[in-house]
Design an enzyme around this catalytic site. Structure first.
Site, PDB file in Angstrom:
ATOM      1  N   SER A   1     -31.833   3.363 -21.488  1.00  0.00           N
ATOM      2  CA  SER A   1     -31.107   4.113 -22.892  1.00  0.00           C
ATOM      3  C   SER A   1     -32.637   4.853 -23.266  1.00  0.00           C
ATOM      4  CB  SER A   1     -30.282   3.574 -23.405  1.00  0.00           C
ATOM      5  OG  SER A   1     -29.807   4.382 -24.408  1.00  0.00           O
TER       6      SER A   1
ATOM      7  N   HIS B   1     -31.068   6.884 -18.697  1.00  0.00           N
ATOM      8  CA  HIS B   1     -29.431   7.195 -20.083  1.00  0.00           C
ATOM      9  C   HIS B   1     -29.231   7.817 -20.559  1.00  0.00           C
ATOM     10  CE1 HIS B   1     -25.380   5.468 -20.179  1.00  0.00           C
ATOM     11  NE2 HIS B   1     -25.386   5.802 -21.186  1.00  0.00           N
TER      12      HIS B   1
ATOM     13  N   ASP C   1     -27.444   9.295 -24.127  1.00  0.00           N
ATOM     14  CA  ASP C   1     -26.332   8.987 -24.738  1.00  0.00           C
ATOM     15  C   ASP C   1     -25.617   9.837 -25.998  1.00  0.00           C
ATOM     16  OD1 ASP C   1     -25.286   6.336 -23.870  1.00  0.00           O
ATOM     17  OD2 ASP C   1     -27.304   5.843 -24.882  1.00  0.00           O
TER      18      ASP C   1
ATOM     19  N   MET D   1     -23.482  11.850 -28.731  1.00  0.00           N
ATOM     20  CA  MET D   1     -22.788  11.247 -29.118  1.00  0.00           C
ATOM     21  C   MET D   1     -22.542  12.271 -30.460  1.00  0.00           C
ATOM     22  SD  MET D   1     -23.849   7.895 -30.791  1.00  0.00           S
ATOM     23  CE  MET D   1     -25.235   6.349 -29.743  1.00  0.00           C
TER      24      MET D   1
ATOM     25  N   HIS E   1     -24.112  10.144 -20.256  1.00  0.00           N
ATOM     26  CA  HIS E   1     -22.951   9.329 -21.052  1.00  0.00           C
ATOM     27  C   HIS E   1     -21.886   9.658 -22.710  1.00  0.00           C
ATOM     28  CE1 HIS E   1     -21.364   5.204 -23.277  1.00  0.00           C
ATOM     29  NE2 HIS E   1     -20.677   6.244 -23.249  1.00  0.00           N
TER      30      HIS E   1
ATOM     31  N   MET F   1     -20.362  10.814 -25.370  1.00  0.00           N
ATOM     32  CA  MET F   1     -19.208  10.382 -26.300  1.00  0.00           C
ATOM     33  C   MET F   1     -18.989  11.347 -27.011  1.00  0.00           C
ATOM     34  SD  MET F   1     -21.852   6.893 -26.745  1.00  0.00           S
ATOM     35  CE  MET F   1     -22.991   7.257 -25.773  1.00  0.00           C
TER      36      MET F   1
ATOM     37  N   MET G   1     -17.703  -0.011 -21.288  1.00  0.00           N
ATOM     38  CA  MET G   1     -18.153  -0.303 -22.540  1.00  0.00           C
ATOM     39  C   MET G   1     -18.463  -1.719 -22.754  1.00  0.00           C
ATOM     40  SD  MET G   1     -19.869   2.373 -23.683  1.00  0.00           S
ATOM     41  CE  MET G   1     -21.062   1.347 -24.368  1.00  0.00           C
TER      42      MET G   1
ATOM     43  N   ASP H   1     -22.776  -1.291 -20.434  1.00  0.00           N
ATOM     44  CA  ASP H   1     -23.324  -0.485 -21.361  1.00  0.00           C
ATOM     45  C   ASP H   1     -23.118  -1.454 -22.276  1.00  0.00           C
ATOM     46  OD1 ASP H   1     -24.869   1.420 -23.188  1.00  0.00           O
ATOM     47  OD2 ASP H   1     -23.153   2.572 -22.277  1.00  0.00           O
TER      48      ASP H   1
HETATM   49  C1  DX5 Z   1     -23.681   2.768 -27.492  1.00  0.00           C
HETATM   50  C2  DX5 Z   1     -24.841   3.888 -25.892  1.00  0.00           C
HETATM   51  C3  DX5 Z   1     -26.107   2.586 -25.520  1.00  0.00           C
HETATM   52  C4  DX5 Z   1     -27.102   2.633 -25.905  1.00  0.00           C
HETATM   53  C5  DX5 Z   1     -27.029   0.671 -25.703  1.00  0.00           C
HETATM   54  O1  DX5 Z   1     -23.248   3.676 -27.881  1.00  0.00           O
HETATM   55  O2  DX5 Z   1     -23.916   3.999 -25.444  1.00  0.00           O
HETATM   56  O3  DX5 Z   1     -26.242   3.282 -24.356  1.00  0.00           O
HETATM   57  O4  DX5 Z   1     -28.065   2.650 -25.936  1.00  0.00           O
HETATM   58  O5  DX5 Z   1     -28.622   0.116 -26.018  1.00  0.00           O
HETATM   59  P1  DX5 Z   1     -28.639  -1.450 -26.238  1.00  0.00           P
HETATM   60  O6  DX5 Z   1     -28.694  -1.310 -24.791  1.00  0.00           O
HETATM   61  O7  DX5 Z   1     -29.201  -1.716 -26.809  1.00  0.00           O
HETATM   62  O8  DX5 Z   1     -27.318  -2.371 -26.515  1.00  0.00           O
HETATM   63 ZN    ZN Z   2     -24.302   4.993 -23.431  1.00  0.00          ZN
END
Ligand code: DX5
Ligand code: ZN
Length: 216
Positions: free
Chosen positions: A9, A34, A36, A38, A67, A69, A138, A176
């Site tokens: 990620s 990956h 993320d 947000m 991903h 969010m 998740m 994840d």
């Molecule tokens: C959290 C993200 C993850 C995050 C995972 O909301 O969706 O992808 O980056 O990070 P680690 O592996 O550090 O838990």
């Molecule tokens: Zn993620």
């Protein structure tokens, strides 16, 4: 043969040296990158959007796993695909017309995934499982990297696998949050196909080596 894919990620990468970190991932045994996204509404944090996504695409040689969010993901999926997403995953909890949005992603030429928060039951996917390319479970509450893995995820992997088999679905299972060198092998053994790892990769001295170890 069982699928064992690692998706580092970028949330945990060094944004001041993003190009360097992407080149490191290109050299590594990472299978996917990956990303993320947000929005500060669906989750209590804001990460990055299209300009960063385009930079990633410019340098990355790996499959891009986005991903989202964000609320109302249907408004943005096309733009993420145009920016280089190979797979777009949207949250069950954030999407009123999930079936329509999954189809939209696929019609625009990308793979489509559905994401479940830790408290959302797997059985809610019964009527969409045959349409999706991936189920992302998740294993932390979304919003931040570096959180502790929620053990109930093992049960959800088994339930997802049952749902996939009973519907002749070809969906992959991705996990994840809180994945590390201690639980990765156990998660693959439990039925995960793809593991996301942020903190576990980027906080180590040798991230390339860590990616290799996560696959063993
Ligand atoms: C959290 C993200 C993850 C995050 C995972 O909301 O969706 O992808 O980056 O990070 P680690 O592996 O550090 O838990
Ligand atoms: Zn993620």
């Amino acid at each position: 043969m069982k699928t064992k894919l690692i998706a580092p990620s970028l949330l945990s990468a060094d944004f001041g040296n993003l190009e360097r970190d992407i080149h490191m991932l290109n050299r590594s045994q990472a299978d996917w990158l990956h990303i993320d996204v947000m929005d500060g509404r669906f989750v209590p944090n804001i990460s990055f959007g299209f300009p960063v996504m385009k930079t990633v695409k410019q340098h990355a040689q790996k499959f891009i796993d986005v991903h989202l969010m964000i609320v109302e993901p249907e408004k943005y999926v096309e733009e993420f695909i145009n920016a280089g997403a190979d797979l777009v995953s949207i949250h069950y909890e954030a999407c009123t017309h999930l079936h329509r949005t999954i189809n939209l992603i696929q019609d625009k030429g990308a793979k489509a995934g559905v994401v479940l928060n830790p408290s959302t039951p797997v059985l809610l996917l019964e009527d969409i499982i045959s349409e999706v390319d991936l189920v992302l479970l998740m294993s932390v509450n979304p919003g931040f990297g570096g959180q502790k893995f929620i053990e109930n995820t093992y049960k959800k992997i088994a339930e997802t696998r049952d749902l996939i088999l009973s519907n002749n679905s070809t969906a992959l299972i991705e996990v994840d949050g809180g994945v590390n060198l201690e639980n990765a092998a156990k998660l693959f053994e439990a039925g995960a196909d793809v593991l996301v790892a942020g903190n576990a990769v980027f906080s180590t001295e040798n991230p390339e080596k860590t990616i290799e170890l996560l696959k063993i």
